[in-house]
Write a protein that holds these residues in place. Structure first.
Motif, PDB file in Angstrom:
ATOM      1  N   GLN A 253       6.160   5.840   5.849  1.00 61.89           N
ATOM      2  CA  GLN A 253       7.027   5.295   4.801  1.00 61.89           C
ATOM      3  C   GLN A 253       8.504   5.642   5.031  1.00 61.89           C
ATOM      4  O   GLN A 253       9.357   5.296   4.208  1.00 61.89           O
ATOM      5  CB  GLN A 253       6.573   5.793   3.426  1.00 61.89           C
ATOM      6  N   THR A 254       8.791   6.292   6.133  1.00 57.49           N
ATOM      7  CA  THR A 254      10.180   6.500   6.528  1.00 57.49           C
ATOM      8  C   THR A 254      10.812   5.143   6.788  1.00 57.49           C
ATOM      9  O   THR A 254      10.327   4.368   7.615  1.00 57.49           O
ATOM     10  CB  THR A 254      10.260   7.369   7.792  1.00 57.49           C
ATOM     11  N   SER A 255      11.866   4.833   6.058  1.00 59.23           N
ATOM     12  CA  SER A 255      12.443   3.497   6.116  1.00 59.23           C
ATOM     13  C   SER A 255      13.708   3.454   5.260  1.00 59.23           C
ATOM     14  O   SER A 255      14.077   4.441   4.617  1.00 59.23           O
ATOM     15  CB  SER A 255      11.435   2.473   5.582  1.00 59.23           C
ATOM     16  N   VAL A 256      14.351   2.302   5.270  1.00 57.56           N
ATOM     17  CA  VAL A 256      15.436   2.031   4.327  1.00 57.56           C
ATOM     18  C   VAL A 256      14.899   1.048   3.297  1.00 57.56           C
ATOM     19  O   VAL A 256      14.352  -0.003   3.661  1.00 57.56           O
ATOM     20  CB  VAL A 256      16.681   1.456   5.020  1.00 57.56           C
ATOM     21  N   TYR A 257      15.060   1.389   2.031  1.00 57.53           N
ATOM     22  CA  TYR A 257      14.510   0.587   0.946  1.00 57.53           C
ATOM     23  C   TYR A 257      15.627  -0.129   0.195  1.00 57.53           C
ATOM     24  O   TYR A 257      16.623   0.481  -0.191  1.00 57.53           O
ATOM     25  CB  TYR A 257      13.725   1.481  -0.021  1.00 57.53           C
TER      26      TYR A 257
ATOM     27  N   ASN B  84       0.822  -1.214   0.000  1.00 54.57           N
ATOM     28  CA  ASN B  84       0.000   0.000   0.000  1.00 54.57           C
ATOM     29  C   ASN B  84       0.852   1.259   0.000  1.00 54.57           C
ATOM     30  O   ASN B  84       1.765   1.405   0.808  1.00 54.57           O
ATOM     31  CB  ASN B  84      -0.939   0.000   1.203  1.00 54.57           C
ATOM     32  N   GLY B  85       0.507   2.178  -0.921  1.00 51.94           N
ATOM     33  CA  GLY B  85       1.222   3.447  -1.009  1.00 51.94           C
ATOM     34  C   GLY B  85       2.378   3.424  -1.990  1.00 51.94           C
ATOM     35  O   GLY B  85       3.053   4.447  -2.170  1.00 51.94           O
ATOM     36  N   TYR B  86       2.595   2.285  -2.626  1.00 48.52           N
ATOM     37  CA  TYR B  86       3.715   2.126  -3.559  1.00 48.52           C
ATOM     38  C   TYR B  86       3.216   1.570  -4.897  1.00 48.52           C
ATOM     39  O   TYR B  86       2.324   0.726  -4.933  1.00 48.52           O
ATOM     40  CB  TYR B  86       4.763   1.155  -3.017  1.00 48.52           C
ATOM     41  N   ASN B  87       3.841   2.037  -5.980  1.00 48.78           N
ATOM     42  CA  ASN B  87       3.587   1.490  -7.309  1.00 48.78           C
ATOM     43  C   ASN B  87       4.898   1.072  -7.946  1.00 48.78           C
ATOM     44  O   ASN B  87       5.946   1.681  -7.678  1.00 48.78           O
ATOM     45  CB  ASN B  87       2.930   2.536  -8.221  1.00 48.78           C
ATOM     46  N   VAL B  88       4.824   0.057  -8.796  1.00 48.45           N
ATOM     47  CA  VAL B  88       6.004  -0.368  -9.546  1.00 48.45           C
ATOM     48  C   VAL B  88       5.615  -0.629 -10.991  1.00 48.45           C
ATOM     49  O   VAL B  88       4.442  -0.822 -11.318  1.00 48.45           O
ATOM     50  CB  VAL B  88       6.644  -1.644  -8.964  1.00 48.45           C
ATOM     51  N   SER B  89       6.607  -0.658 -11.838  1.00 52.01           N
ATOM     52  CA  SER B  89       6.452  -1.073 -13.233  1.00 52.01           C
ATOM     53  C   SER B  89       7.762  -1.699 -13.663  1.00 52.01           C
ATOM     54  O   SER B  89       8.817  -1.441 -13.068  1.00 52.01           O
ATOM     55  CB  SER B  89       6.094   0.120 -14.129  1.00 52.01           C
ATOM     56  N   ARG B  90       7.713  -2.527 -14.685  1.00 56.20           N
ATOM     57  CA  ARG B  90       8.931  -3.185 -15.173  1.00 56.20           C
ATOM     58  C   ARG B  90       8.874  -3.190 -16.703  1.00 56.20           C
ATOM     59  O   ARG B  90       8.350  -4.099 -17.322  1.00 56.20           O
ATOM     60  CB  ARG B  90       8.993  -4.620 -14.640  1.00 56.20           C
TER      61      ARG B  90
END
Lengths: 109, 113
Positions: free
Chosen positions: B85-89, B62-68
């Protein structure tokens, strides 16, 4: 309920003092168990893959073993450069990797 | 080989802003994934892709989108940033379904204020 549990959360050793880290898992249909090393501020670095109970893998001072319920990462005569967080992950058929929370190892000279 | 690269290394956003975290790999790996790592929570899967044009949700999408669109690139988009969403990705890649030896990038540390 956590599917992958690592213990202890933190471990302090003197240089040369051997010990073991534990990773227990409750997933069924295990397709592989993985150990990673993570240094502060960096991404996890792959160490080992174990696929079946009784399997063992070794790399320098590290040896990983696997049973039907858990895996151990044995550290023999550790050095300060072995200090890091060690992550365990399992792959269950049809899912992605499930990670434990890690064990932070500190080795002092 | 550069392996898995991620940009930026650090980012500060205000609540509601959007941004894209970039990930690229030069190992011709089919499988790519995004994780977030929070203290006491371990690595949690956000989204993953099994090949160009194919993506799926992980544990915390939730709160994220991706595409490839290509084999090499797998960007992660934050649509409207929130403090949660503060974090290390971390971005990761691997070569096939039968081998789960994943290679991780160096990470992006994101702070949302």
């Amino acid at each position: 309920e956590d599917q992958v549990t690592q213990s202890p959360e933190a471990l302090r050793l003197q240089e040369g003092e051997s010990s073991s880290l534990n990773c227990s898992y409750t997933v069924s249909g295990l397709r592989g168990l993985f150990w990673y090393r993570q240094d502060p501020g960096k991404g996890p670095e792959f160490l080992f893959t174990l696929y079946s109970a009784g399997e063992e893998k070794e790399k320098e001072r590290l040896k990983a073993t696997l049973t039907k319920k858990e895996s151990f990462l044995h550290i023999t005569a550790p050095k300060p450069e072995d200090s890091a967080t060690y992550l365990c992950a399992v792959y269950q058929a049809g899912t992605a990797l499930i990670f434990g929370k890690g064990t932070t190892l500190s080795v002092s000279s | 080989n550069a392996g898995v690269t991620q940009t930026p290394k650090f980012q500060v956003l205000k609540t509601g802003q959007s941004m894209t975290l970039q990930c690229a790999q030069d190992m011709n790996h089919e499988y790519m994934s995004w994780y977030r790592q929070d203290p006491g929570m371990g690595l949690r899967l956000i989204h993953y892709s099994v090949g160009a044009g194919i993506t799926d949700q992980g544990e915390v999408p939730n709160g994220y989108n991706v595409s490839r669109s290509t084999t090499e690139d797998f960007p992660l988009r934050l649509l409207s940033a929130a403090p949660s969403q503060t974090s290390v990705y971390f971005c990761a890649s691997r070569s096939s379904f039968s081998s789960h030896e994943q290679y991780f990038g160096p990470g992006t540390r994101l702070t949302v204020t």
